[in-house]
Design an enzyme around this catalytic site. Structure first.
Site, PDB file in Angstrom:
ATOM      1  CB  SER A 154       4.091   9.677  -6.094  1.00 39.06           C
ATOM      2  OG  SER A 154       4.905   8.923  -6.946  1.00 39.06           O
ATOM      3  CD  GLU A 197       1.490   6.658  -7.035  1.00 40.50           C
ATOM      4  OE1 GLU A 197       1.278   7.224  -5.944  1.00 40.50           O
ATOM      5  OE2 GLU A 197       2.536   6.033  -7.292  1.00 40.50           O
ATOM      6  NE  ARG A 210       1.575   3.466  -5.011  1.00 38.50           N
ATOM      7  CZ  ARG A 210       2.109   2.772  -4.011  1.00 38.50           C
ATOM      8  NH1 ARG A 210       1.542   1.642  -3.602  1.00 38.50           N
ATOM      9  NH2 ARG A 210       3.185   3.204  -3.394  1.00 38.50           N
TER      10      ARG A 210
END
Length: 307
Positions: free
Chosen positions: A226, A296, A176
Site C-alpha cells: 500500500s 505509507e 501507521r
C-alpha cells in the site's frame, strides 16, 4: 571506496561471514529496486545489533535498518554507512496466551503460530507481508485489526545502542505511526497478548481474509504494498481510481489496474520511476480533489548520480 577502518572495526564486533561490502539492496526489497549498501550486516543476536549501533554512534556513521523490504523503496544511489538486516532475529516463542517474536520474524508466520496454538487476535496479520519489526514500527494493520490491539511490549535499541523496553502505551501506536519512528529506535523483539480461541474458527477467518486479499491485490507483480495512507474520511485507492490514474505508467512502474492503492513494477522499473509516479499521483489527486495523499511506503537512500 570502502572505508577499511569501518570494515576492520565491524570484524571485531560481528563474525566476518555476517558482513557484506557494497551489497546490492535490490535483492532484499519487494520492488526489486535499489542501489548498494556500503556495509550490509546480518546479526543473529541482540548483542551484535547493540554493539554495531554503539560503534556507529560513537563514530558518527549512519545506520539504516532493513526488515523484509515489503513497504520500502530504496533509491538507486544506495545507502551510505551501515545497513543492518534484522531478518535473522526471527525467533518465535509461545508462552501460555502470549507470543514473543524477533524483529525479523514474518508477521504472517507469527499469525500462523498463533493459529496452531488456538490463540486469537492476530488473524488480521495473516496476509501482511512485513516483519515484526516493521509491523511495530508502523503499527501495521488490515481488515479492522492493528498491531496496537494485541501488542504487550517491544524490546528496542536506541541510537546510542542501549536497550529499552516499551509498553503498549509507551509505544504511542497510532495510524501507521509509533514512537519507534519519532525517536529513531529499532525493534529487536515484540510480545503479543492473545486470547484462547477455536482453531477452526481462527482458520476460517484467516481463509476469508486471504481470499479477500488475493482477489483484490496485484500479488502477481513486484510492489511496495500500500503506497499511501488513508486520508481522513476517504480511501486513497478510491481517490486515485476516480482520478483515472489506474494503468498510468512512468518508466516500468504503473498504478495497478487491479487495486489503485498499489504501484507495480511491470517492466524493470526503478526507484526513480516509483518516486516520480508517486509524486504525479499526489499532484493529480490534490488538483482534482484538494486532498493531500501522504505516503505509507518509506523511501530511503541516495538519488543516483547523473552520468
Amino acid at each position: 571506496m570502502i572505508n577499511k577502518d569501518i570494515y576492520q572495526a565491524l570484524q571485531q564486533l560481528i563474525p566476518n561471514e555476517k558482513i557484506k561490502v557494497d551489497e546490492p539492496l535490490k535483492r532484499y526489497t519487494y520492488t526489486k529496486t535499489g542501489g548498494n549498501a556500503d556495509f550490509y550486516i546480518t546479526p543473529t543476536k541482540n548483542e551484535e545489533v547493540q554493539a554495531v549501533v554503539k560503534y556507529a554512534y560513537q563514530n558518527e556513521i549512519p545506520v539504516t535498518y532493513l526488515g523484509n523490504g515489503s513497504n520500502i523503496i530504496i533509491r538507486e544511489g544506495g545507502i551510505r554507512g551501515i545497513v543492518i538486516s534484522l531478518l535473522s532475529l526471527d525467533h518465535i516463542e509461545v508462552s501460555d496466551d502470549a507470543i514473543i517474536a524477533g524483529s525479523g520474524a514474518a508477521i504472517i508466520d507469527v499469525s500462523r503460530v498463533a493459529r496452531d496454538y488456538a490463540l486469537t487476535g492476530l488473524e488480521f496479520a495473516c496476509g501482511i507481508p512485513g516483519s515484526i519489526g516493521g509491523a511495530v514500527y508502523m503499527n501495521a494493520g488490515a481488515y479492522g485489526g492493528e498491531v496496537k490491539d494485541c501488542i504487550d511490549y517491544a524490546l528496542c535499541v536506541n541510537e546510542q545502542g542501549s536497550l529499552i523496553k516499551l509498553t503498549t502505551k509507551e509505544l504511542e501506536l497510532d495510524y501507521r505511526n509509533s514512537i519507534i519512528q519519532k525517536e529513531h529506535l529499532v525493534v529487536l523483539e515484540a510480545a503479543f497478548t492473545l486470547a484462547p480461541g477455536k482453531m477452526t474458527e481462527i482458520q476460517a477467518k484467516m481463509d476469508d481474509l486471504t481470499e479477500r486479499r488475493e482477489s483484490k491485490q496485484p500479488l502477481e507483480y513486484p510492489s511496495c504494498g500500500s503506497v499511501f495512507q488513508r486520508p481522513p474520511g476517504h480511501f486513497a485507492g478510491k481517490l486515485i481510481q476516480d482520478s483515472n490514474l489506474q494503468g498510468h505508467r512512468i518508466g516500468g512502474v504503473e498504478v495497478s489496474t487491479k487495486h489503485a492503492g498499489f504501484m507495480v513494477n511491470v517492466d524493470n522499473g526503478t526507484a526513480t520511476d516509483y518516486e516520480n509516479l508517486i509524486h504525479y499521483v499526489q499532484k493529480t489527486v490534490k488538483e482534482k480533489f484538494g486532498i493531500e495523499l501522504n505516503r505509507e511506503v518509506r523511501i530511503i537512500g541516495e538519488h543516483p548520480k547523473e552520468s
